[in-house]
Design a protein around this motif. Structure first.
Motif, PDB file in Angstrom:
ATOM      1  N   ALA A 172       0.813  -1.222   0.000  1.00 18.44           N
ATOM      2  CA  ALA A 172       0.000   0.000   0.000  1.00 18.44           C
ATOM      3  C   ALA A 172       0.850   1.277   0.000  1.00 18.44           C
ATOM      4  O   ALA A 172       0.363   2.347   0.366  1.00 18.44           O
ATOM      5  CB  ALA A 172      -0.946  -0.009   1.196  1.00 18.44           C
ATOM      6  N   HIS A 173       2.115   1.154  -0.414  1.00 19.98           N
ATOM      7  CA  HIS A 173       2.940   2.374  -0.439  1.00 19.98           C
ATOM      8  C   HIS A 173       4.070   2.252  -1.470  1.00 19.98           C
ATOM      9  O   HIS A 173       5.229   2.018  -1.123  1.00 19.98           O
ATOM     10  CB  HIS A 173       3.519   2.651   0.947  1.00 19.98           C
ATOM     11  N   ILE A 174       3.705   2.417  -2.741  1.00 17.58           N
ATOM     12  CA  ILE A 174       4.702   2.401  -3.821  1.00 17.58           C
ATOM     13  C   ILE A 174       4.663   3.758  -4.537  1.00 17.58           C
ATOM     14  O   ILE A 174       3.587   4.296  -4.811  1.00 17.58           O
ATOM     15  CB  ILE A 174       4.412   1.262  -4.836  1.00 17.58           C
ATOM     16  N   HIS A 175       5.843   4.308  -4.800  1.00 20.70           N
ATOM     17  CA  HIS A 175       5.958   5.493  -5.664  1.00 20.70           C
ATOM     18  C   HIS A 175       6.778   5.114  -6.879  1.00 20.70           C
ATOM     19  O   HIS A 175       7.714   4.315  -6.776  1.00 20.70           O
ATOM     20  CB  HIS A 175       6.690   6.645  -4.959  1.00 20.70           C
ATOM     21  N   TYR A 176       6.400   5.693  -8.041  1.00 22.23           N
ATOM     22  CA  TYR A 176       7.220   5.539  -9.246  1.00 22.23           C
ATOM     23  C   TYR A 176       7.543   6.956  -9.717  1.00 22.23           C
ATOM     24  O   TYR A 176       6.961   7.464 -10.674  1.00 22.23           O
ATOM     25  CB  TYR A 176       6.451   4.724 -10.291  1.00 22.23           C
ATOM     26  N   LEU A 212      -3.861   9.560  -6.744  1.00 21.18           N
ATOM     27  CA  LEU A 212      -3.335  10.804  -7.320  1.00 21.18           C
ATOM     28  C   LEU A 212      -2.524  11.579  -6.290  1.00 21.18           C
ATOM     29  O   LEU A 212      -3.066  12.109  -5.319  1.00 21.18           O
ATOM     30  CB  LEU A 212      -4.483  11.671  -7.843  1.00 21.18           C
ATOM     31  N   ARG A 213      -1.235  11.630  -6.544  1.00 20.73           N
ATOM     32  CA  ARG A 213      -0.364  12.451  -5.696  1.00 20.73           C
ATOM     33  C   ARG A 213      -0.460  13.888  -6.199  1.00 20.73           C
ATOM     34  O   ARG A 213      -0.386  14.134  -7.399  1.00 20.73           O
ATOM     35  CB  ARG A 213       1.073  11.934  -5.845  1.00 20.73           C
ATOM     36  N   PRO A 214      -0.626  14.857  -5.303  1.00 22.56           N
ATOM     37  CA  PRO A 214      -0.794  16.228  -5.797  1.00 22.56           C
ATOM     38  C   PRO A 214       0.481  16.847  -6.368  1.00 22.56           C
ATOM     39  O   PRO A 214       0.405  17.871  -7.029  1.00 22.56           O
ATOM     40  CB  PRO A 214      -1.256  17.018  -4.561  1.00 22.56           C
ATOM     41  N   GLY A 273      -3.263  11.254  -2.683  1.00 24.69           N
ATOM     42  CA  GLY A 273      -2.076  11.087  -1.846  1.00 24.69           C
ATOM     43  C   GLY A 273      -1.041  10.269  -2.582  1.00 24.69           C
ATOM     44  O   GLY A 273      -1.234   9.985  -3.764  1.00 24.69           O
ATOM     45  N   GLU A 274      -0.019   9.884  -1.921  1.00 22.29           N
ATOM     46  CA  GLU A 274       0.326  10.239  -0.571  1.00 22.29           C
ATOM     47  C   GLU A 274       0.831  11.692  -0.552  1.00 22.29           C
ATOM     48  O   GLU A 274       1.635  12.071  -1.395  1.00 22.29           O
ATOM     49  CB  GLU A 274       1.415   9.285  -0.055  1.00 22.29           C
ATOM     50  N   PHE A 275       0.338  12.465   0.414  1.00 20.47           N
ATOM     51  CA  PHE A 275       0.821  13.830   0.580  1.00 20.47           C
ATOM     52  C   PHE A 275       1.338  14.005   2.007  1.00 20.47           C
ATOM     53  O   PHE A 275       1.041  13.208   2.891  1.00 20.47           O
ATOM     54  CB  PHE A 275      -0.289  14.838   0.278  1.00 20.47           C
ATOM     55  N   THR A 315       6.096  -0.609   1.131  1.00 19.46           N
ATOM     56  CA  THR A 315       7.548  -0.461   0.993  1.00 19.46           C
ATOM     57  C   THR A 315       7.980   1.005   1.028  1.00 19.46           C
ATOM     58  O   THR A 315       8.974   1.344   1.640  1.00 19.46           O
ATOM     59  CB  THR A 315       8.033  -1.087  -0.341  1.00 19.46           C
ATOM     60  N   ASP A 316       7.244   1.881   0.370  1.00 16.60           N
ATOM     61  CA  ASP A 316       7.589   3.298   0.203  1.00 16.60           C
ATOM     62  C   ASP A 316       8.857   3.475  -0.626  1.00 16.60           C
ATOM     63  O   ASP A 316       9.939   3.729  -0.094  1.00 16.60           O
ATOM     64  CB  ASP A 316       7.730   4.020   1.549  1.00 16.60           C
ATOM     65  N   THR A 317       8.717   3.364  -1.942  1.00 16.87           N
ATOM     66  CA  THR A 317       9.855   3.537  -2.863  1.00 16.87           C
ATOM     67  C   THR A 317      10.015   5.022  -3.186  1.00 16.87           C
ATOM     68  O   THR A 317       9.857   5.437  -4.335  1.00 16.87           O
ATOM     69  CB  THR A 317       9.617   2.719  -4.140  1.00 16.87           C
TER      70      THR A 317
HETATM   71 ZN   LIG Z   1       5.777   7.787   0.518  1.00 19.31          ZN
END
Ligand SMILES: [Zn+2]
Length: 276
Positions: free
Chosen positions: A30-34, A84-86, A119-121, A226-228
């Motif tokens: 529940a926490h991946i960024h690309y 949607l990340r702002p 988010g994530e914000f 994970t929070d990439t």
């Molecule tokens: Zn994050």
């Protein structure tokens, strides 16, 4: 059923027998960024292959810019749940709260694509009451989206005051201490907690007692991630999933399955498929 005083003793006994199941657990990350800086080093096909190899069944993805999320979603709509990340660039994590142009950007993207959350914000304390953040909370309400907040408990409470019906995913449990996390979860039933970068959950791969109590009290309210947030962290998606499976194996199977993927499936995937 999870809160009886006998449960913990039972868990300790069951712990050893649930290991085998735990090793095979699918994971909803529940926490991946690309983010943009990863696009060249880990191209979309490679990124998807990495996620699948780690045994992820789904990934909640947000990116700076949102184009990163769209690239992964186009590659694997069965795996990627877009939010949607702002932020338009990685440099906006602290400035966005006072930047009105963020709202225009978010409204435009909401017209173009489907999402499950905003988010994530990042927002802490009283800044959660600034007009731009208030507008984000309203937009989530209007569009039936969740909020994914990297926030302290104070900011979470302020957002719930703005919209008592809001549904919030609390990134890293806000890095708050377990008693504060527990108290906040008791107060707000629409608060789901994501556990990435929380080394205190399972120091040395064993679940800490105060977290175990919370998992048993709220088996439907936790998710892992994970929070990439840097390109390098794409290298740890697999090892993170493995270490999560290790400590989940100490929980009753039913609770472990919920935290591993069932909570994500019911809270995030169900909402999203209605929109597809
Ligand atoms: Zn994050």
């Amino acid at each position: 059923m999870f809160t009886s005083p006998h449960t913990i003793a039972i868990v300790l006994i069951l712990g050893t027998t649930t290991c085998a199941r735990g090793a095979e657990l699918p994971i909803f990350d529940a926490h991946i960024h690309y983010n943009q800086d990863a696009w060249e080093a880990v191209p979309p096909k490679e990124a998807i292959a990495l996620l699948r190899k780690a045994g992820l069944v789904r990934a909640l993805v947000s990116s700076s810019s949102d184009d990163g999320t769209q690239k992964l979603y186009a590659e694997a709509p069965d795996l990627i749940i877009p939010e949607l990340r702002p932020y338009r660039t990685s440099g906006e994590t602290s400035t966005w709260v006072r930047d009105e142009s963020i709202i225009v950007h978010v409204e435009e993207r909401l017209k173009m694509y489907k999402y499950v959350a905003l988010g994530e914000f990042h927002v802490s304390g009283a800044k959660a009451d600034l007009p731009v953040v208030r507008r984000i909370v309203q937009l989530a309400k209007q569009h039936g989206l969740m909020l994914h907040a990297h926030s302290d408990a104070d900011a979470v409470e302020r957002m719930f005051r703005q919209d008592p019906e809001a549904r919030i995913i609390w990134a890293h449990a806000g890095f708050e201490k377990p008693p504060r996390v527990r108290e906040t979860m008791r107060r707000y039933k629409n608060l789901w907690v994501e556990l990435s970068s929380r080394g205190d959950v399972a120091p040395n791969d064993h679940v800490a007692a105060e977290w175990l109590e919370m998992f048993l009290e709220f088996p439907d309210r936790f998710m892992v991630g994970t929070d990439t947030f840097t390109t390098e962290r794409w290298n740890i998606v697999g090892s993170n999933a493995s270490s999560v499976r290790k400590w989940l194996a100490e929980l009753p199977v039913e609770v472990a399955e919920h935290i591993a993927y069932k909570n994500g499936e019911s809270v995030l995937t169900a909402g999203f498929s209605e929109r597809r």
